[in-house]
Design an enzyme around this catalytic site. Structure first.
Site, PDB file in Angstrom:
ATOM      1  N   ALA A  26      76.006  35.412  43.693  1.00 44.32           N
ATOM      2  CA  ALA A  26      74.727  36.128  43.605  1.00 44.32           C
ATOM      3  C   ALA A  26      74.790  37.299  42.635  1.00 44.32           C
ATOM      4  O   ALA A  26      75.359  38.350  42.934  1.00 44.32           O
ATOM      5  CB  ALA A  26      74.312  36.613  44.986  1.00 44.32           C
ATOM      6  N   LEU A  27      74.187  37.079  41.473  1.00 45.99           N
ATOM      7  CA  LEU A  27      74.088  38.120  40.448  1.00 45.99           C
ATOM      8  C   LEU A  27      72.618  38.495  40.231  1.00 45.99           C
ATOM      9  O   LEU A  27      72.234  39.667  40.287  1.00 45.99           O
ATOM     10  CB  LEU A  27      74.720  37.601  39.148  1.00 45.99           C
ATOM     11  CG  LEU A  27      74.601  38.449  37.897  1.00 45.99           C
ATOM     12  CD1 LEU A  27      75.267  39.804  38.092  1.00 45.99           C
ATOM     13  CD2 LEU A  27      75.279  37.732  36.710  1.00 45.99           C
ATOM     14  N   GLU A  42      68.655  39.321  40.298  1.00 44.24           N
ATOM     15  CA  GLU A  42      67.779  40.060  41.231  1.00 44.24           C
ATOM     16  C   GLU A  42      66.348  39.989  40.719  1.00 44.24           C
ATOM     17  O   GLU A  42      66.112  39.590  39.557  1.00 44.24           O
ATOM     18  CB  GLU A  42      68.213  41.528  41.295  1.00 44.24           C
ATOM     19  CG  GLU A  42      69.604  41.689  41.861  1.00 44.24           C
ATOM     20  CD  GLU A  42      69.999  43.155  42.048  1.00 44.24           C
ATOM     21  OE1 GLU A  42      69.183  44.060  41.725  1.00 44.24           O
ATOM     22  OE2 GLU A  42      71.124  43.368  42.510  1.00 44.24           O
ATOM     23  N   ALA A  52      66.389  41.996  37.641  1.00 42.31           N
ATOM     24  CA  ALA A  52      67.592  41.871  36.801  1.00 42.31           C
ATOM     25  C   ALA A  52      67.907  40.389  36.618  1.00 42.31           C
ATOM     26  O   ALA A  52      68.594  39.778  37.444  1.00 42.31           O
ATOM     27  CB  ALA A  52      68.776  42.597  37.435  1.00 42.31           C
ATOM     28  N   GLY A  53      67.344  39.789  35.568  1.00 48.15           N
ATOM     29  CA  GLY A  53      67.589  38.375  35.270  1.00 48.15           C
ATOM     30  C   GLY A  53      68.474  38.279  34.048  1.00 48.15           C
ATOM     31  O   GLY A  53      69.701  38.421  34.135  1.00 48.15           O
ATOM     32  N   ILE A 113      69.395  32.123  44.098  1.00 49.75           N
ATOM     33  CA  ILE A 113      70.829  31.894  44.318  1.00 49.75           C
ATOM     34  C   ILE A 113      71.035  30.463  44.838  1.00 49.75           C
ATOM     35  O   ILE A 113      70.578  30.104  45.931  1.00 49.75           O
ATOM     36  CB  ILE A 113      71.411  32.941  45.301  1.00 49.75           C
ATOM     37  CG1 ILE A 113      71.040  34.365  44.809  1.00 49.75           C
ATOM     38  CG2 ILE A 113      72.913  32.754  45.441  1.00 49.75           C
ATOM     39  CD1 ILE A 113      71.402  34.673  43.359  1.00 49.75           C
ATOM     40  N   GLY A 154      53.280   5.038  32.090  1.00 50.01           N
ATOM     41  CA  GLY A 154      52.885   5.546  33.408  1.00 50.01           C
ATOM     42  C   GLY A 154      53.999   5.460  34.434  1.00 50.01           C
ATOM     43  O   GLY A 154      54.126   6.326  35.311  1.00 50.01           O
ATOM     44  N   GLU A 164      72.747  30.566  33.396  1.00 51.09           N
ATOM     45  CA  GLU A 164      73.915  30.813  32.513  1.00 51.09           C
ATOM     46  C   GLU A 164      73.464  31.341  31.151  1.00 51.09           C
ATOM     47  O   GLU A 164      74.118  31.092  30.143  1.00 51.09           O
ATOM     48  CB  GLU A 164      74.760  29.538  32.320  1.00 51.09           C
ATOM     49  CG  GLU A 164      75.306  28.927  33.599  1.00 51.09           C
ATOM     50  CD  GLU A 164      76.479  29.681  34.197  1.00 51.09           C
ATOM     51  OE1 GLU A 164      77.007  30.602  33.543  1.00 51.09           O
ATOM     52  OE2 GLU A 164      76.829  29.379  35.347  1.00 51.09           O
TER      53      GLU A 164
HETATM   54  C1  LIG Z   1      67.791  26.528  39.120  1.00 46.37           C
HETATM   55  C2  LIG Z   1      68.347  27.908  38.976  1.00 46.37           C
HETATM   56  C3  LIG Z   1      69.540  28.245  39.600  1.00 46.37           C
HETATM   57  C4  LIG Z   1      70.040  29.542  39.493  1.00 46.37           C
HETATM   58  N1  LIG Z   1      71.189  29.864  40.174  1.00 46.37           N
HETATM   59  C5  LIG Z   1      71.618  31.142  40.161  1.00 46.37           C
HETATM   60  C6  LIG Z   1      72.752  31.538  40.958  1.00 46.37           C
HETATM   61  O1  LIG Z   1      73.360  30.713  41.673  1.00 46.37           O
HETATM   62  N2  LIG Z   1      73.146  32.833  40.921  1.00 46.37           N
HETATM   63  C7  LIG Z   1      72.505  33.756  40.160  1.00 46.37           C
HETATM   64  O2  LIG Z   1      72.911  34.913  40.187  1.00 46.37           O
HETATM   65  N3  LIG Z   1      71.426  33.433  39.416  1.00 46.37           N
HETATM   66  C8  LIG Z   1      70.962  32.162  39.406  1.00 46.37           C
HETATM   67  N4  LIG Z   1      69.861  31.795  38.670  1.00 46.37           N
HETATM   68  C9  LIG Z   1      69.155  32.825  37.915  1.00 46.37           C
HETATM   69  C10 LIG Z   1      69.306  32.677  36.405  1.00 46.37           C
HETATM   70  O3  LIG Z   1      70.564  33.099  36.011  1.00 46.37           O
HETATM   71  C11 LIG Z   1      68.156  33.472  35.781  1.00 46.37           C
HETATM   72  O4  LIG Z   1      66.957  32.761  36.083  1.00 46.37           O
HETATM   73  C12 LIG Z   1      68.315  33.640  34.280  1.00 46.37           C
HETATM   74  O5  LIG Z   1      69.384  34.502  33.996  1.00 46.37           O
HETATM   75  C13 LIG Z   1      67.050  34.203  33.640  1.00 46.37           C
HETATM   76  O6  LIG Z   1      66.579  35.315  34.320  1.00 46.37           O
HETATM   77  P1  LIG Z   1      65.053  35.379  34.780  1.00 46.37           P
HETATM   78  O7  LIG Z   1      64.726  34.104  35.444  1.00 46.37           O
HETATM   79  O8  LIG Z   1      64.851  36.636  35.529  1.00 46.37           O
HETATM   80  O9  LIG Z   1      64.208  35.421  33.437  1.00 46.37           O
HETATM   81  P2  LIG Z   1      63.905  36.704  32.535  1.00 46.37           P
HETATM   82  O10 LIG Z   1      65.176  37.396  32.191  1.00 46.37           O
HETATM   83  O11 LIG Z   1      62.822  37.509  33.190  1.00 46.37           O
HETATM   84  O12 LIG Z   1      63.339  36.017  31.235  1.00 46.37           O
HETATM   85  C14 LIG Z   1      61.969  35.573  31.102  1.00 46.37           C
HETATM   86  C15 LIG Z   1      61.795  35.069  29.665  1.00 46.37           C
HETATM   87  O13 LIG Z   1      62.024  36.150  28.754  1.00 46.37           O
HETATM   88  C16 LIG Z   1      63.049  35.811  27.834  1.00 46.37           C
HETATM   89  N5  LIG Z   1      63.811  37.007  27.519  1.00 46.37           N
HETATM   90  C17 LIG Z   1      64.371  37.904  28.372  1.00 46.37           C
HETATM   91  N6  LIG Z   1      64.975  38.885  27.688  1.00 46.37           N
HETATM   92  C18 LIG Z   1      64.813  38.610  26.377  1.00 46.37           C
HETATM   93  C19 LIG Z   1      65.216  39.218  25.158  1.00 46.37           C
HETATM   94  N7  LIG Z   1      65.940  40.342  25.157  1.00 46.37           N
HETATM   95  N8  LIG Z   1      64.847  38.643  23.991  1.00 46.37           N
HETATM   96  C20 LIG Z   1      64.134  37.481  23.977  1.00 46.37           C
HETATM   97  N9  LIG Z   1      63.721  36.850  25.084  1.00 46.37           N
HETATM   98  C21 LIG Z   1      64.064  37.405  26.265  1.00 46.37           C
HETATM   99  C22 LIG Z   1      63.895  34.761  28.561  1.00 46.37           C
HETATM  100  O14 LIG Z   1      64.625  33.944  27.650  1.00 46.37           O
HETATM  101  C23 LIG Z   1      62.821  33.982  29.293  1.00 46.37           C
HETATM  102  O15 LIG Z   1      62.219  33.075  28.415  1.00 46.37           O
HETATM  103  C24 LIG Z   1      69.350  30.512  38.738  1.00 46.37           C
HETATM  104  C25 LIG Z   1      68.165  30.151  38.101  1.00 46.37           C
HETATM  105  C26 LIG Z   1      67.659  28.886  38.221  1.00 46.37           C
HETATM  106  C27 LIG Z   1      66.349  28.550  37.552  1.00 46.37           C
END
Ligand SMILES: Cc1cc2nc3c(=O)[nH]c(=O)nc-3n(C[C@H](O)[C@H](O)[C@H](O)COP(=O)(O)OP(=O)(O)OC[C@H]3O[C@@H](n4cnc5c(N)ncnc54)[C@H](O)[C@@H]3O)c2cc1C
Length: 379
Positions: free
Chosen positions: A123-124, A126, A129-130, A156, A335, A358
């Site tokens: 779990a990273l 939030e 914090a994506g 997560i 279809g 990732e």
């Molecule tokens: C199926 C799935 C499984 C996952 N499993 C885990 C897990 O087990 N543990 C965990 O910790 N996380 C997990 N995640 C989270 C995942 O790591 C995040 O969804 C990912 O890092 C993107 O963060 P966000 O969804 O908040 O998007 P955001 O960071 O909000 O991004 C939204 C959009 O803005 C773009 N963007 C953001 N910043 C910039 C920038 N500086 N320049 C240009 N474009 C930008 C992004 O590319 C995206 O298109 C999972 C996600 C999914 C969908």
């Protein structure tokens, strides 16, 4: 025939593929529909090197090459996205436990994980914090012999099923991020599944830590080194995602070749129409170019080179390519491709995941841009 692989690598790929086709493929549909996962089947897969392969022999693993790990992920991706992502998370946990765990932590968490007896989550991410993971706000405050965790984690994977996990949290005294092991048997926290489009046999959870107490001995690695620990597995995570996407592209190719040969319109198989051939050839070309980038990244890591650029490019390209391949494969099916009874309906949904975890495609582009131009567009 794949001339870029050694004889041993080809044999491994073929035996894993045969096994997955015979034992796992037949149960995919029922699990995807019921949104369940056959956890009891993982231990038998670990015999091929899944999860154990990322851990050195000294810690009870197989110590496999990156090329072997890449081929294993390719085959998992070809068979079932939910399986591939589950194996990826277990691999990442095994890796951090082996890298940073104390002997006691390895005994308690790593050993049963490698035996397929315990399953975990990482779990990273939030709510705020994506992509900017360093902005995380979850806190872990020291209180006597415990840490007290407060905060929320999002998306997560498999946090509902896993009985332990690693949570990244900020220690208020230092402001630095550290990693902590949370064991469901000793600590209270809430996990809620968020209904989601792809990978329906996994859960994608919100985790809520409200005054969650964990023993101080559950600090994983050095205090303040949590983000560094998470980043130490970044190449492997990206390679896994990239090769899983290659496997899914391969599945798209096989499905549209089979369909085009048997579906008849205008009095003959659609395989004979030039526009259908173009779509199938595009899927094949996307698959092979993606595979080459994945192999290149794996061989770079096996040569002992940093590989950050190669893994990032593979993750970016393979993730985007499988989206295009799945779209084309669905189109070849007409279809039928939109019906749940067709495998490409699942391939299409699962392919959309490949550009997000990732590091999204945009974040990969920024890493690659910095490498090429020497200027970071991030900060
Ligand atoms: C199926 C799935 C499984 C996952 N499993 C885990 C897990 O087990 N543990 C965990 O910790 N996380 C997990 N995640 C989270 C995942 O790591 C995040 O969804 C990912 O890092 C993107 O963060 P966000 O969804 O908040 O998007 P955001 O960071 O909000 O991004 C939204 C959009 O803005 C773009 N963007 C953001 N910043 C910039 C920038 N500086 N320049 C240009 N474009 C930008 C992004 O590319 C995206 O298109 C999972 C996600 C999914 C969908």
């Amino acid at each position: 025939m794949d001339v870029l692989l050694s004889e041993d690598e080809r044999l491994l790929r073929d035996s894993v593929r045969s096994y997955l086709d015979a034992k796992i493929a037949p149960i995919v549909t029922e699990h995807e529909r019921a949104r369940t996962f056959p956890w009891h089947r993982l231990a038998e897969l670990y015999e091929f090197g899944y999860v154990r392969g990322v851990v050195p022999e000294a810690d009870g693993g197989d110590g496999a090459s990156h090329m072997v790990l890449a081929l294993l992920m390719q085959e998992a991706g070809r068979c079932w996205g939910s399986l591939r992502t589950t194996l990826n998370v277990q691999s990442m946990l095994a890796r951090v436990l082996s890298t940073a765990g104390t002997p006691e932590q390895k005994e308690r968490f790593l050993r049963p994980l490698l035996a397929g007896q315990r399953f975990g989550w990482f779990a990273l991410t939030e709510p705020d914090a994506g992509s900017d993971a360093g902005a995380l706000r979850t806190t872990a405050r020291r209180d006597g012999d415990d840490y007290v965790i407060n905060g929320r984690k999002l998306y997560i994977t498999n946090a509902l099923a896993g009985d332990f996990g690693v949570v990244l949290a900020r220690v208020p005294d230092t402001g630095e991020v550290s990693a902590f092991l949370v064991d469901r048997a000793e600590s209270e926290y809430q996990a809620y599944d968020i209904p989601h489009m792809p990978l329906r046999a996994t859960t994608s959870c919100e985790l809520v830590f409200d005054q969650t107490r964990i023993p101080a001995a559950n600090l994983l690695g050095e205090l303040g080194r949590g983000l560094a620990l998470a980043m130490s597995g970044v190449n492997l995570g990206r390679l896994n995602m990239a090769m899983g996407a290659v496997g899914l592209s391969q599945a798209c190719l096989e499905a549209c070749v089979d369909f085009a040969r048997t579906r008849e319109q205008f009095g003959r198989p659609i395989a004979g129409f030039q526009l259908v051939q173009e779509m199938v050839v595009q899927v094949a070309t996307l698959t092979e170019t993606a595979r080459l980038l994945g192999y290149q990244a794996a061989r770079t890591l096996d040569a002992g080179l940093p590989g950050r650029y190669e893994c990032s490019m593979a993750k970016y390209y393979c993730g985007e390519a499988v989206g295009q391949a799945a779209t084309l494969a669905l189109q070849v099916h007409g279809g039928a491709g939109l019906m749940e009874e067709s495998p490409v309906e699942r391939y299409f949904r699962d392919a959309r995941e490949a550009t997000i975890p990732e590091g999204t495609s945009q974040i990969q582009i920024l890493h690659l841009g910095k490498h090429l131009l020497g200027v970071s567009a991030l900060r």
